[in-house]
Structure formats: C-alpha cells, structure tokens
Design a protein around this motif. Structure first.
Motif, PDB file in Angstrom:
ATOM      1  N   TYR A  76       0.829  -1.205   0.000  1.00 58.45           N
ATOM      2  CA  TYR A  76       0.000   0.000   0.000  1.00 58.45           C
ATOM      3  C   TYR A  76       0.865   1.258   0.000  1.00 58.45           C
ATOM      4  O   TYR A  76       0.647   2.185  -0.799  1.00 58.45           O
ATOM      5  CB  TYR A  76      -0.933   0.002   1.214  1.00 58.45           C
ATOM      6  N   ASN A  77       1.857   1.295   0.868  1.00 59.97           N
ATOM      7  CA  ASN A  77       2.723   2.473   0.949  1.00 59.97           C
ATOM      8  C   ASN A  77       3.496   2.684  -0.347  1.00 59.97           C
ATOM      9  O   ASN A  77       3.650   3.820  -0.817  1.00 59.97           O
ATOM     10  CB  ASN A  77       3.685   2.343   2.127  1.00 59.97           C
ATOM     11  N   GLU A 114      -3.079   9.917  -4.547  1.00 59.29           N
ATOM     12  CA  GLU A 114      -2.883   8.813  -3.622  1.00 59.29           C
ATOM     13  C   GLU A 114      -4.236   8.171  -3.299  1.00 59.29           C
ATOM     14  O   GLU A 114      -5.246   8.854  -3.192  1.00 59.29           O
ATOM     15  CB  GLU A 114      -2.211   9.296  -2.343  1.00 59.29           C
ATOM     16  N   VAL A 115      -4.226   6.851  -3.149  1.00 61.48           N
ATOM     17  CA  VAL A 115      -5.446   6.120  -2.807  1.00 61.48           C
ATOM     18  C   VAL A 115      -5.571   6.059  -1.292  1.00 61.48           C
ATOM     19  O   VAL A 115      -4.641   5.618  -0.616  1.00 61.48           O
ATOM     20  CB  VAL A 115      -5.421   4.699  -3.398  1.00 61.48           C
ATOM     21  N   PRO A 116      -6.704   6.486  -0.720  1.00 62.69           N
ATOM     22  CA  PRO A 116      -6.868   6.400   0.734  1.00 62.69           C
ATOM     23  C   PRO A 116      -6.776   4.961   1.221  1.00 62.69           C
ATOM     24  O   PRO A 116      -7.195   4.020   0.535  1.00 62.69           O
ATOM     25  CB  PRO A 116      -8.278   6.956   0.958  1.00 62.69           C
ATOM     26  N   GLU A 117      -6.212   4.798   2.403  1.00 63.47           N
ATOM     27  CA  GLU A 117      -6.030   3.458   2.961  1.00 63.47           C
ATOM     28  C   GLU A 117      -7.360   2.724   3.102  1.00 63.47           C
ATOM     29  O   GLU A 117      -7.437   1.510   2.858  1.00 63.47           O
ATOM     30  CB  GLU A 117      -5.332   3.543   4.309  1.00 63.47           C
ATOM     31  N   GLU A 118      -8.408   3.433   3.484  1.00 60.15           N
ATOM     32  CA  GLU A 118      -9.716   2.799   3.648  1.00 60.15           C
ATOM     33  C   GLU A 118     -10.205   2.187   2.347  1.00 60.15           C
ATOM     34  O   GLU A 118     -10.729   1.061   2.334  1.00 60.15           O
ATOM     35  CB  GLU A 118     -10.742   3.827   4.149  1.00 60.15           C
ATOM     36  N   ILE A 119     -10.021   2.895   1.240  1.00 60.13           N
ATOM     37  CA  ILE A 119     -10.451   2.372  -0.055  1.00 60.13           C
ATOM     38  C   ILE A 119      -9.599   1.179  -0.452  1.00 60.13           C
ATOM     39  O   ILE A 119     -10.118   0.129  -0.864  1.00 60.13           O
ATOM     40  CB  ILE A 119     -10.389   3.485  -1.123  1.00 60.13           C
ATOM     41  N   PHE A 120      -8.295   1.300  -0.326  1.00 63.08           N
ATOM     42  CA  PHE A 120      -7.375   0.237  -0.745  1.00 63.08           C
ATOM     43  C   PHE A 120      -7.584  -1.023   0.094  1.00 63.08           C
ATOM     44  O   PHE A 120      -7.815  -2.117  -0.436  1.00 63.08           O
ATOM     45  CB  PHE A 120      -5.938   0.737  -0.615  1.00 63.08           C
ATOM     46  N   MET A 121      -7.513  -0.892   1.403  1.00 63.59           N
ATOM     47  CA  MET A 121      -7.547  -2.059   2.280  1.00 63.59           C
ATOM     48  C   MET A 121      -8.943  -2.672   2.393  1.00 63.59           C
ATOM     49  O   MET A 121      -9.092  -3.897   2.333  1.00 63.59           O
ATOM     50  CB  MET A 121      -7.014  -1.704   3.663  1.00 63.59           C
TER      51      MET A 121
END
Length: 355
Positions: free
Chosen positions: A96-97, A110-117
């Motif tokens: 992710y990072n 950048e893709v928000p962590e909530e969307i990605f994960m």
C-alpha cells in the motif's frame, strides 16, 4: 445480479461463477481471473463511491490519457489459505505504501487506505473459494491505477480509475535461468521512475530481454545507466549474490525498486545468522568471484516466483556456470518465507494479516 452495501462499498454479485471451468492443477501464471473486481474512480478532485462487481471488460475513449502518456502504476501481492481455511495477506502495508509512492512520482492521486484495504479485504472475502490451500497455491493480487481523463494535451490527467483484480496461481517455476549482464541497456536512470511500480518500466525492459532470449538467455541483469559497472536488478526482480557465505544486494535507490520480498529475505537471512551486505555490487567483483570459485549463488527475489535461482551468467561473451549447491541459501530462505506465508511456521515478525 444482487446488490448490497458493506462499509461504504457497493457490492454487485455475479449470478454465476466461472470457478468450475478452471483447472487449478494447470494454471498459467496470471491468465485466469476470479468472478469479481474492485473499482473506484477519481473525478472532480475526489474519490467516488467504490464498487465490487463482476469481472468484465470496460470501455475507454481513444484519447484516454493512459494510452498516450503512460500514467499507469500497479502492485503485486498474494493471499494464502492455511490448513484451517483462514485467508492471510503478507505485509500488505508495504504494498500500500509503495503504491502511493508510485502514485506521487507519476503525478497521480494517492489512494486512501480505507479504499485500498477495505476493497482488498472484501474482494478476497467474496472470491475466497478461488483461494486454494497447500504450499505453492496462492491468490495473486493486482491493484492498479490508470489515467482515464480524455484529450491528447501533454498534462497529467484529472480523472483516474483504481482497480483490484485477482488471479489464482500455483508454484512459479521458470526452469533453468541463465542471465546476460547488460553492457548497454539499463532498467532505469537517476532522476527517473525506476523506484516506482510504473507500467512503463516493464514495457521498456521487453526489447533488451527479447535480444537476450534470442542469444539463449532467459533474463538480463541490469547495470547502472552511468557506468554499467554496478549490478542492479535481474529481469523484473531484485537480485542477490552469495560470495563465500555472505549475501550481497544493491541498496534501493531512484533506480532500484524497494522490493517487499527483497527486504523480507534480508530480515530472514539476518535472523538465520547469514551475513548480509547491502552495498553496490560491481560487475568486476562478480566476474572475479566466478573465476576464483567464491561465487556460490545468484538469485532473483520477487512476489511472483518468491526466489528464482540463476544457474549462470554471461558478460562480454564469456559464460560462467555456477556450481551446484547442496545447501542453497536461496532455497533455505524461500522455504522459510513460504512457510511463514502459509502459516506452517510461526510468524515472529508480524508480517501476516488475517482477512
């Protein structure tokens, strides 16, 4: 199709599954995909409502920016199913990072962590039946983002599409790998995008690799762009060299990808008492070690193959065959890593994440 909403993700389930059509004992790497995909668009300066929906082609305008200016990035990850049918990811935070570092370098949002994960977890839960148990089996995960704005003006796009697709895989075996050390071509240059998982990095490697294939080699070991004296990566993988009982690998830089498997193998090697040196490795040093018998192993490291042993290399039309090793460090580290990924050994590093 049935539609639900979970944690802000709209889920449109396929009415039928392709899974019964798949021969899981005869999979060609990255060629079969599961029933669903994850998608989220970036428009008007913000991320829109994400959706999981049936896997299918989609239409793009001929002037879509990704076709003309190459704004495209991706990641490679895997999920594993243990003997108790639990599904695990391996170091997803690292992917992710790095994905967002690539996005920044390519002038993409950048893709928000909530969307990605959340998207990744829920997609894997929906297509969990496609993940098969057993060491060597895994679900290959491909998150990617492309520029979807239209028009051929040479500016960054305003619109983007982030997607995740899944592909079941088995053990990756490439056979006997002989490599050619590059004397002219380079994978990346200082100030360039070598440290990003940008699609163009891989497209640019195809031509030199085709030339190497025609000469009887499976891959290229890339050298630095300025002097062609420093060894950097092998094909699309980070590369390690074992001279006597020491593992050598180049430090990450603007030219060298910060591989998740690379850093994992470094930590594993140190935990096993294997000496590791992270420093520039010279072509002349490798050739001399091959000549005097101190070069024991060369191997690539990456998500797809995990570890890919190299049987020999050529430089300036001279071929050097590596010795057959009974106690291969490459195989030792691969076994340790895949055991952790498959929950066959305790994960003392905290690398595995349950779905």
């Amino acid at each position: 199709m049935s539609t639900t909403q979970t944690n802000k993700i709209e889920i449109i389930e396929s009415l039928t599954s392709k899974i019964k059509e798949v021969n899981f004992d005869n999979l060609s790497f990255g060629s079969v995909f599961t029933d669903h995909l994850f998608e989220c668009d970036f428009t008007n300066g913000e991320w829109q409502k994400p959706v999981i929906k049936p896997y299918a082609p989609f239409l793009l305008d001929p002037s879509t920016r990704v076709f003309h200016y190459g704004q495209a990035i991706f990641e490679g990850m895997k999920a594993y199913k243990d003997t108790d049918d639990a599904v695990w990811l391996f170091r997803p935070d690292e992917n992710y990072n790095r994905f967002n570092k690539s996005a920044v370098r390519m002038a993409m949002p950048e893709v928000p962590e909530e969307i990605f994960m959340n998207g990744l977890h829920q997609l894997l839960q929906l297509d969990e039946a496609w993940i098969k148990k057993g060491k060597g089996n895994a679900m290959y995960i491909r998150p990617f983002m492309i520029a979807t704005g239209t028009g051929v003006i040479a500016n960054p796009s305003n619109d983007y599409k982030f997607m995740i697709i899944l592909s079941p895989v088995t053990s990756y075996y490439s056979g006997d790998v002989k490599v050619l050390i590059a004397e002219h071509f380079s994978r990346a240059a200082n100030g360039g995008i070598g440290a990003a998982k940008a699609a163009g990095n891989y497209g640019a490697q195809f031509y030199p690799t085709v030339l190497a294939n025609a000469a009887g080699f499976q891959q290229v070991i890339w050298t630095d762009d300025a002097t062609h004296t420093k060894l950097e990566e092998a094909g699309t993988m980070n590369v390690f060299f074992r001279i006597n009982d020491t593992l050598l690998t180049a430090p990450v830089s603007e030219r060298i990808l910060d591989g998740v498997t690379r850093k994992t193998l470094i930590d594993l090697a140190k935990s096993e008492g294997i000496e590791v040196e992270i420093r520039p490795v010279l072509v002349s040093e490798l050739v001399e070690a091959a000549k005097n018998g101190t070069l024991k192993e060369i191997f690539g490291a990456g998500t797809a193959a995990v570890v890919s042993p190299i049987s020999g290399f050529s430089y300036q039309d001279v071929y050097f065959e590596l010795p057959k090793i009974e106690k291969s460090v490459a195989i030792q580290l691969k076994d340790k890593l895949t055991n952790i990924q498959n929950k066959l050994e305790k994960d003392t590093f905290g690398w595995t994440v349950k779905i």
